[in-house]
Design a protein around this motif. Structure first.
Motif, PDB file in Angstrom:
ATOM      1  N   GLN A   1      33.493  45.597  33.684  1.00 20.32           N
ATOM      2  CA  GLN A   1      34.108  44.537  34.419  1.00 20.32           C
ATOM      3  C   GLN A   1      35.240  43.454  33.659  1.00 20.32           C
ATOM      4  O   GLN A   1      36.123  42.821  34.109  1.00 20.32           O
TER       5      GLN A   1
ATOM      6  N   ILE B   1      36.104  42.583  42.183  1.00 16.28           N
ATOM      7  CA  ILE B   1      35.679  42.374  40.989  1.00 16.28           C
ATOM      8  C   ILE B   1      34.074  41.324  40.572  1.00 16.28           C
ATOM      9  O   ILE B   1      34.432  40.366  41.496  1.00 16.28           O
TER      10      ILE B   1
ATOM     11  N   ASP C   1      36.259  42.237  31.506  1.00 12.51           N
ATOM     12  CA  ASP C   1      38.432  42.133  30.668  1.00 12.51           C
ATOM     13  C   ASP C   1      38.731  42.276  32.018  1.00 12.51           C
ATOM     14  O   ASP C   1      39.536  40.931  32.067  1.00 12.51           O
ATOM     15  N   LYS C   2      38.867  42.845  32.654  1.00  9.05           N
ATOM     16  CA  LYS C   2      39.747  42.953  33.858  1.00  9.05           C
ATOM     17  C   LYS C   2      39.416  41.743  34.956  1.00  9.05           C
ATOM     18  O   LYS C   2      40.972  41.313  34.994  1.00  9.05           O
ATOM     19  N   TRP C   3      38.343  40.866  34.890  1.00 14.97           N
ATOM     20  CA  TRP C   3      38.347  39.962  35.666  1.00 14.97           C
ATOM     21  C   TRP C   3      38.768  38.694  35.141  1.00 14.97           C
ATOM     22  O   TRP C   3      39.629  37.795  35.971  1.00 14.97           O
TER      23      TRP C   3
ATOM     24  N   LYS D   1      41.566  39.471  33.284  1.00  7.40           N
ATOM     25  CA  LYS D   1      42.893  39.625  33.284  1.00  7.40           C
ATOM     26  C   LYS D   1      43.483  39.090  34.368  1.00  7.40           C
ATOM     27  O   LYS D   1      44.625  38.955  35.052  1.00  7.40           O
ATOM     28  N   GLY D   2      42.267  38.542  35.805  1.00  2.27           N
ATOM     29  CA  GLY D   2      42.805  38.879  37.646  1.00  2.27           C
ATOM     30  C   GLY D   2      42.788  39.864  37.776  1.00  2.27           C
ATOM     31  O   GLY D   2      43.325  39.417  39.099  1.00  2.27           O
ATOM     32  N   GLU D   3      41.992  41.237  37.120  1.00  2.00           N
ATOM     33  CA  GLU D   3      42.615  41.952  37.913  1.00  2.00           C
ATOM     34  C   GLU D   3      41.551  42.718  38.902  1.00  2.00           C
ATOM     35  O   GLU D   3      40.612  41.939  38.904  1.00  2.00           O
ATOM     36  N   LEU D   4      41.651  43.372  40.119  1.00  2.00           N
ATOM     37  CA  LEU D   4      40.468  44.153  41.065  1.00  2.00           C
ATOM     38  C   LEU D   4      40.850  45.521  41.031  1.00  2.00           C
ATOM     39  O   LEU D   4      41.050  45.965  40.573  1.00  2.00           O
ATOM     40  N   LEU D   5      39.392  45.835  41.451  1.00  2.00           N
ATOM     41  CA  LEU D   5      39.097  47.152  41.389  1.00  2.00           C
ATOM     42  C   LEU D   5      38.773  47.997  42.853  1.00  2.00           C
ATOM     43  O   LEU D   5      38.606  46.807  43.782  1.00  2.00           O
ATOM     44  N   ASP D   6      39.247  48.890  43.047  1.00  2.00           N
ATOM     45  CA  ASP D   6      39.137  48.932  45.086  1.00  2.00           C
ATOM     46  C   ASP D   6      37.586  49.014  45.199  1.00  2.00           C
ATOM     47  O   ASP D   6      37.035  49.281  44.677  1.00  2.00           O
TER      48      ASP D   6
ATOM     49  N   ARG E   1      39.353  45.190  47.843  1.00  2.00           N
ATOM     50  CA  ARG E   1      39.129  44.979  46.084  1.00  2.00           C
ATOM     51  C   ARG E   1      38.259  43.699  45.537  1.00  2.00           C
ATOM     52  O   ARG E   1      38.510  43.278  46.670  1.00  2.00           O
TER      53      ARG E   1
END
Length: 75
Positions: free
Chosen positions: A41, A24, A43-45, A47-52, A22
């Motif tokens: 990316q 980002i 906003d996701k970054w 929030k600490g989110e990751l992408l496949d 994963r």
């Protein structure tokens, strides 16, 4: 302490199953400032989110929504 820099990309690589990796990127999928994907990316970054991060050919094909084909100019 004042924060003056941040990591621009985060990734978790699963060497046992590459398709489970994963990642980002802070600025998004494009490095071009005028692209619609330049900050897609962020906003996701934040929030600490990751992408496949697909790896195998069939996994990449299933995850693909657009394809860019570059060909040399005709001579």
């Amino acid at each position: 302490y004042e924060v003056v820099w941040v990591p621009s990309m985060r990734m978790v690589v699963n060497v046992g199953d590459w398709d489970k990796s994963r990642w980002i990127n802070l600025t998004g999928a494009s490095g071009h400032a005028y692209s619609a994907h330049y900050t897609d990316q962020t906003d996701k970054w934040a929030k600490g989110e990751l992408l496949d991060w697909p790896y195998k050919v069939n996994t990449v094909e299933r995850a693909t929504s657009d394809t860019l084909t570059l060909e040399p100019p005709a001579s």
